[in-house]
Design an enzyme around this catalytic site. Structure first.
Site, PDB file in Angstrom:
ATOM      1  N   ASP A  46       0.852  -1.207   0.000  1.00 33.34           N
ATOM      2  CA  ASP A  46       0.000   0.000   0.000  1.00 33.34           C
ATOM      3  C   ASP A  46       0.883   1.251   0.000  1.00 33.34           C
ATOM      4  OD1 ASP A  46      -1.543  -2.233   1.608  1.00 33.34           O
ATOM      5  OD2 ASP A  46      -3.114  -0.807   1.085  1.00 33.34           O
ATOM      6  N   GLU A  71      -4.985   7.641   0.308  1.00 32.90           N
ATOM      7  CA  GLU A  71      -5.444   6.971   1.541  1.00 32.90           C
ATOM      8  C   GLU A  71      -4.385   6.886   2.628  1.00 32.90           C
ATOM      9  OE1 GLU A  71      -6.780   2.908   1.029  1.00 32.90           O
ATOM     10  OE2 GLU A  71      -7.264   2.735   3.154  1.00 32.90           O
ATOM     11  N   ASP A 134      -6.179   5.532  -4.400  1.00 35.04           N
ATOM     12  CA  ASP A 134      -6.204   4.425  -3.444  1.00 35.04           C
ATOM     13  C   ASP A 134      -5.085   3.492  -3.899  1.00 35.04           C
ATOM     14  OD1 ASP A 134      -8.860   2.522  -1.875  1.00 35.04           O
ATOM     15  OD2 ASP A 134      -6.686   2.390  -1.721  1.00 35.04           O
ATOM     16  N   ILE A 136      -3.744   0.715  -2.847  1.00 32.99           N
ATOM     17  CA  ILE A 136      -4.298  -0.631  -3.000  1.00 32.99           C
ATOM     18  C   ILE A 136      -5.729  -0.560  -2.480  1.00 32.99           C
ATOM     19  CG2 ILE A 136      -4.336  -3.045  -2.266  1.00 32.99           C
ATOM     20  CD1 ILE A 136      -1.425  -3.151  -2.182  1.00 32.99           C
ATOM     21  N   ASP A 137      -6.668  -0.679  -3.393  1.00 33.29           N
ATOM     22  CA  ASP A 137      -8.072  -0.758  -2.954  1.00 33.29           C
ATOM     23  C   ASP A 137      -8.396  -2.248  -2.858  1.00 33.29           C
ATOM     24  OD1 ASP A 137     -10.593   0.146  -2.247  1.00 33.29           O
ATOM     25  OD2 ASP A 137     -11.355  -0.251  -4.252  1.00 33.29           O
ATOM     26  N   THR A 139      -7.345  -4.066   0.220  1.00 33.57           N
ATOM     27  CA  THR A 139      -6.160  -4.638   0.887  1.00 33.57           C
ATOM     28  C   THR A 139      -6.477  -6.021   1.440  1.00 33.57           C
ATOM     29  OG1 THR A 139      -5.354  -2.436   1.450  1.00 33.57           O
ATOM     30  CG2 THR A 139      -4.434  -4.272   2.706  1.00 33.57           C
ATOM     31  N   ARG A 274     -23.895  -1.432  -3.032  1.00 33.44           N
ATOM     32  CA  ARG A 274     -22.993  -1.264  -1.886  1.00 33.44           C
ATOM     33  C   ARG A 274     -23.751  -0.521  -0.777  1.00 33.44           C
ATOM     34  NH1 ARG A 274     -17.477  -1.263  -1.681  1.00 33.44           N
ATOM     35  NH2 ARG A 274     -16.594  -0.537   0.288  1.00 33.44           N
ATOM     36  N   ASP A 286     -12.130   5.480  -2.821  1.00 33.49           N
ATOM     37  CA  ASP A 286     -12.725   4.146  -2.999  1.00 33.49           C
ATOM     38  C   ASP A 286     -13.661   4.071  -4.185  1.00 33.49           C
ATOM     39  OD1 ASP A 286     -12.822   3.319   0.511  1.00 33.49           O
ATOM     40  OD2 ASP A 286     -11.599   2.463  -1.074  1.00 33.49           O
TER      41      ASP A 286
END
Ligand code: A3P
Ligand code: MG
Ligand code: MG
Ligand code: MG
Length: 349
Positions: A46, A71, A134, A136-137, A139, A274, A286
Site C-alpha cells: 500500500d 489513503e 487508493d 491498493i483498494d 487490501t 454497496r 474508494d
C-alpha cells in the site's frame, strides 16, 4: 485533446505500482502486514504503491501544481517501530522504478519515500486539480491473494475527468456469475477520460479494447456484484433488493475492490450494490476512478436516493444509504427496488 499527458502519466504510474504490488503479493511475508489505528490492514505494498504513483506523477507532470488526495500517510513509518518497514518499502520502490529502465534514475532515499507518501495529504475539494489515489483498494483481497486494484483519478473543479484502474488479478476475459473464464491471462488496466469512453488494456499495454456496460434490460437476466466483505456492505439488504424485488436469478458475485467497477464496465455483470453499515463514511478514493470507468462505458453510478456521486466535498463521499451502479435502462427499476426495500426496512425498525 484535454488531459492527454495526465492520462499517459496516470497509466504509467498505475502500471508501475501494479508491478510493485504483484511482486509483494507473490512473496507476501507476514512481516509485510501491519494494522493502522483504525484497525484496517495496510501492507508495504500500500505504502510502496502510493510512493511510486506520487513520484511518477510529479516527475511526469513537472509544470503542474501537484495535489494528491491519497489513503495512506507516513505517520507509522516515522516511528522507531516503522524503520524496518520503511527500509523495505524504499527497497521495493527503488527496484520498481529501476525496473522501468528510465534513463538516469537515481535511487530514492527513505526521506524521499516519506515525502512522496505524504504528498497525498491534500483534502481535495471543488476547485483546482487534485489526483485521487487508493494505492491498493481491497487490501483484504490483496492479503487473501484475491482481487485488488490501484485506483487513480483526476478531479478538476470537483468533477472526475479521468480515471485509471489497474486490476492485476482480474482475468482479461469476463468473470460472470459462473466465475468461469476461458482465457487464463490475468491482469487488466481500465482507463477513461470524460467524454471519450472507457478502454481496457493488458497491464503491459500491449493491446487495448473499448468496453461497454451490459445492455441487459431484464433484471431476471442481470447478475450483480457486491463486496466480498460482509463488513463492508449489507449482503442481506442487497439480496432482498436483487433477488426479491428485482427477480435477479444469478447468485451475487462477491469480489474485493473497485475491480467490481472494471468488471461492470465491460459487461461481466449488470449491477453493483454497496450498502455500508451504519456510521461508515465512504471515501472518494474508494470510488472516483471506478465511477468514471463505469460512466464512460455507458453506466450510471448514484447513491440510493438517486443523487449523482459528489466528489467535490473533500476526502469523504457522503451518500444516502449506499451506492448503486447499473446501466441506463435498469437504473429506474433498481432505484425503485432500493427505495421499497429501504422503506420496508425503516418501517420494520
Ligand atoms: N465498514 C466499511 N464499510 C464500507 N467500506 C469499508 C468499510 N471498511 C473499509 N471499507 C472500505 O472498503 C474498501 C474495499 O472495498 P470493497 O469492500 O469493495 O472491497 C476498503 O478499501 P481499502 O482496501 O483500500 O482500505 C475500505 O476503504
Ligand atoms: Mg485501507
Ligand atoms: Mg479502498
Ligand atoms: Mg486502500
Amino acid at each position: 485533446m484535454p488531459y492527454e499527458k495526465e492520462l499517459a502519466a496516470a497509466k504509467k504510474a498505475a502500471s508501475l505500482a501494479a508491478r510493485l504490488c504483484q511482486k509483494v503479493q507473490k512473496a507476501l511475508l507476514q512481516s509485510d502486514v501491519h494494522s493502522k489505528s483504525d484497525k484496517s490492514p495496510v501492507t508495504v505494498a500500500d505504502y510502496g504503491s502510493q510512493a511510486v504513483v506520487s513520484f511518477v506523477l510529479e516527475r511526469e507532470l513537472p509544470s503542474e501544481p501537484f495535489s494528491l488526495v491519497a489513503e495512506e500517510d507516513s505517520g507509522d513509518l516515522r516511528k522507531d517501530s516503522g524503520q524496518e518497514t520503511l527500509k523495505r518499502i524504499t527497497e521495493l520502490v527503488n527496484d520498481t522504478l529501476a525496473g522501468e529502465g528510465s534513463h538516469g534514475f537515481s535511487t530514492l532515499t527513505t526521506d524521499d519515500v516519506l515525502r512522496a507518501i505524504d504528498n497525498g495529504k491534500s483534502e481535495g475539494g471543488s476547485s483546482g486539480r487534485h489526483w485521487v489515489l487508493d494505492p491498493i483498494d481491497g487490501t483484504k483481497g490483496f492479503l487473501r491473494g484475491d482481487q485488488y486494484a490501484i485506483a487513480l483519478a483526476l478531479l478538476h473543479e470537483g468533477k472526475v475527468v479521468l480515471g485509471v484502474l489497474a486490476c492485476p488479478n482480474l482475468p482479461l476475459t469476463s468473470i460472470g456469475s459462473n466465475q468461469q473464464h476461458s482465457g487464463n491471462e490475468v491482469g487488466c488496466l481500465f482507463f477513461a477520460k470524460v467524454g471519450e469512453g472507457t478502454y481496457m488494456q493488458t497491464l503491459d499495454g500491449s493491446s487495448q479494447t473499448r468496453v461497454h456496460v451490459s445492455a441487459t434490460e431484464n433484471p431476471e437476466e442481470a447478475s450483480f456484484f457486491e463486496s466480498y466483505e460482509a463488513a463492508h456492505s449489507s449482503h442481506d439488504l442487497s439480496s432482498s433488493i436483487a433477488e426479491v424485488k428485482l427477480g435477479v436469478k444469478a447468485p451475487p458475485v462477491r469480489i474485493d475492490s473497485q475491480a467490481k467497477y472494471g468488471a461492470l464496465s465491460r459487461g461481466d455483470g449488470a449491477i453493483y450494490l454497496r450498502f455500508p453499515h451504519k456510521g461508515y463514511r465512504e471515501k472518494i478514493w474508494d470510488h472516483a476512478a471506478g465511477c468514471i470507468v463505469v460512466t464512460e462505458a455507458g453506466g450510471v453510478a448514484m447513491d440510493a436516493a438517486g443523487n449523482p456521486l459528489d466528489f467535490s466535498k473533500g476526502k469523504f463521499l457522503d451518500v444516502a444509504s449506499g451506492i448503486i451502479v447499473t446501466n441506463q435502462k435498469l437504473m429506474p427499476l433498481l432505484l425503485r427496488a432500493v427505495k421499497e426495500s429501504l422503506d420496508e426496512r425503516a418501517s420494520s425498525l
